[in-house]
Design a protein around this motif. Structure first.
Motif, PDB file in Angstrom:
ATOM      1  N   VAL A 202       0.835  -1.199   0.000  1.00 22.57           N
ATOM      2  CA  VAL A 202       0.000   0.000   0.000  1.00 22.57           C
ATOM      3  C   VAL A 202       0.873   1.253   0.000  1.00 22.57           C
ATOM      4  O   VAL A 202       0.563   2.256  -0.659  1.00 22.57           O
ATOM      5  CB  VAL A 202      -0.954   0.010   1.206  1.00 22.57           C
ATOM      6  CG1 VAL A 202      -1.638   1.366   1.351  1.00 22.57           C
ATOM      7  CG2 VAL A 202      -1.994  -1.101   1.071  1.00 22.57           C
ATOM      8  N   PRO A 207      -2.517   5.664  -4.136  1.00 23.29           N
ATOM      9  CA  PRO A 207      -3.899   5.339  -3.740  1.00 23.29           C
ATOM     10  C   PRO A 207      -4.838   5.153  -4.931  1.00 23.29           C
ATOM     11  O   PRO A 207      -5.808   4.391  -4.845  1.00 23.29           O
ATOM     12  CB  PRO A 207      -4.306   6.551  -2.896  1.00 23.29           C
ATOM     13  CG  PRO A 207      -3.014   7.081  -2.354  1.00 23.29           C
ATOM     14  CD  PRO A 207      -2.012   6.863  -3.441  1.00 23.29           C
ATOM     15  N   ALA A 230      -4.969  -0.005  -2.303  1.00 20.15           N
ATOM     16  CA  ALA A 230      -5.300  -0.972  -1.257  1.00 20.15           C
ATOM     17  C   ALA A 230      -5.869  -2.260  -1.849  1.00 20.15           C
ATOM     18  O   ALA A 230      -5.515  -3.367  -1.431  1.00 20.15           O
ATOM     19  CB  ALA A 230      -6.294  -0.355  -0.272  1.00 20.15           C
ATOM     20  N   GLN A 234      -4.119  -6.046  -1.659  1.00 22.89           N
ATOM     21  CA  GLN A 234      -4.809  -7.230  -1.143  1.00 22.89           C
ATOM     22  C   GLN A 234      -4.851  -8.340  -2.195  1.00 22.89           C
ATOM     23  O   GLN A 234      -4.656  -9.516  -1.888  1.00 22.89           O
ATOM     24  CB  GLN A 234      -6.230  -6.846  -0.724  1.00 22.89           C
ATOM     25  CG  GLN A 234      -6.279  -5.920   0.484  1.00 22.89           C
ATOM     26  CD  GLN A 234      -7.658  -5.340   0.712  1.00 22.89           C
ATOM     27  OE1 GLN A 234      -8.559  -5.522  -0.100  1.00 22.89           O
ATOM     28  NE2 GLN A 234      -7.816  -4.616   1.816  1.00 22.89           N
TER      29      GLN A 234
END
Length: 328
Positions: A202, A207, A230, A234
């Motif tokens: 991250v 972002p 993010a 993941q």
């Protein structure tokens, strides 16, 4: 009138230049080779007397190749709509990282500069066919607008406007980044993925980062772009959990630092990155086996025998059922 007959060697010597022009216009090695071969076929179909009248066979071949590419670009939109998932340009290896005995491969003929980076090629994809031809021939290969006008069937002034419009697209889309900064960001992605460190991923991902994968409907992959640093982090960690044996290697991709994912020595994915302010903003992961053929060797990438084989890339066992198991 031509002053002397052009030798076969002189004509063949234009191949590398023509492939470089065609690849920047089309983004596909296979389509580029087809275009250049067609241009050569048209040259050899000319009567010898007509060949002798052509002052610059190289310029003639470039004009014909560019016109063929223009026609291909004109039909590309419809073909892209039928393509399964996202379509990305073919990734290019750096022959300096390979066995130097492989100098005859098509990808070896490419000059790896800023005009073939994945980020640049993706911007070219956003242009109209005429914009792309005018921009590439003038700004990359320094062809005069008078010659480009003959290719496009427009006035030199109109071609100049097309190139200017394309140039604005490039300025809006591209932000300069140092080679060292790009390499550092890619290395941080690799290290964070290997340790399954979501927080570190991250941190290195913007972002608003976007990851796009191209499997061509031939292998499992995400059909739509994954948006957000993010979510990408993941997703990447989930891949690491579900694809044991997958190894990431730092390698040049289209002339800039990238990552190659391999399993049991077989290349599964080639990933390119765009970086701004030290963070990754875009990831382009090519998984389509047809586009990975220049990356297939008889040994692994760190190994001893790097000789391409004309075959598709096998699916990594343990990653077969993971949608994007080898995206990174």
């Amino acid at each position: 009138m031509g002053t002397a007959r052009t030798s076969t060697d002189e004509i063949a010597g234009e191949w590398s230049q023509l492939i470089n022009v065609a690849y920047r216009l089309l983004g596909s090695l296979a389509e580029s080779e087809d275009a250049v071969q067609e241009a050569y076929a048209r040259w050899y179909a000319l009567p010898r007397s007509r060949q002798d009248e052509i002052v610059s066979p190289g310029a003639w071949l470039t004009t014909v190749t560019s016109r063929i590419c223009l026609d291909v670009l004109g039909s590309a939109r419809a073909r892209r709509e039928r393509y399964v998932g996202a379509w990305l340009p073919d990734p290019l290896p750096d022959h300096a990282e390979w066995d130097h005995g492989r100098g005859t491969d098509l990808a070896d003929q490419m000059v790896l500069d800023e005009s073939v980076t994945m980020a640049f090629l993706v911007v070219l994809e956003s242009m109209t066919p005429a914009e792309r031809v005018a921009f590439v021939l003038h700004d990359v290969f320094r062809y005069p607008f008078a010659e480009i006008a003959d290719i496009l069937g427009r006035t030199p002034a109109a071609c100049k406007q097309l190139a200017a419009s394309a140039r604005r697209r490039v300025r809006v889309a591209r932000a300069p980044v140092t080679a060292a900064g790009h390499a550092d960001a890619v290395r941080h992605v690799k290290e964070a993925w290997e340790t399954k460190d979501i927080a570190a991923l991250v941190d290195v991902l913007d972002p608003a980062a976007v990851m796009t994968a191209d499997g061509g409907g031939m292998v499992g992959t995400a059909l739509r772009p994954i948006e957000g640093g993010a979510r990408i982090a993941q997703y990447m960690v989930a891949i690491a959990d579900k694809a044991p044996g997958l190894e990431l290697l730092e390698r040049s991709v289209n002339g800039v630092p990238g990552l190659v994912a391999q399993c049991a020595g077989a290349v599964m994915t080639v990933a390119s990155f765009d970086v701004a302010d030290g963070r990754v903003t875009r990831i382009w992961a090519v998984r389509n086996p047809e586009k990975l053929r220049p990356w297939v060797w008889d040994g692994d990438l760190s190994g001893r025998s790097h000789r391409m084989r004309g075959r598709s890339v096998p699916v990594c066992s343990g990653a077969r059922d993971v949608p994007t198991a080898s995206c990174l």
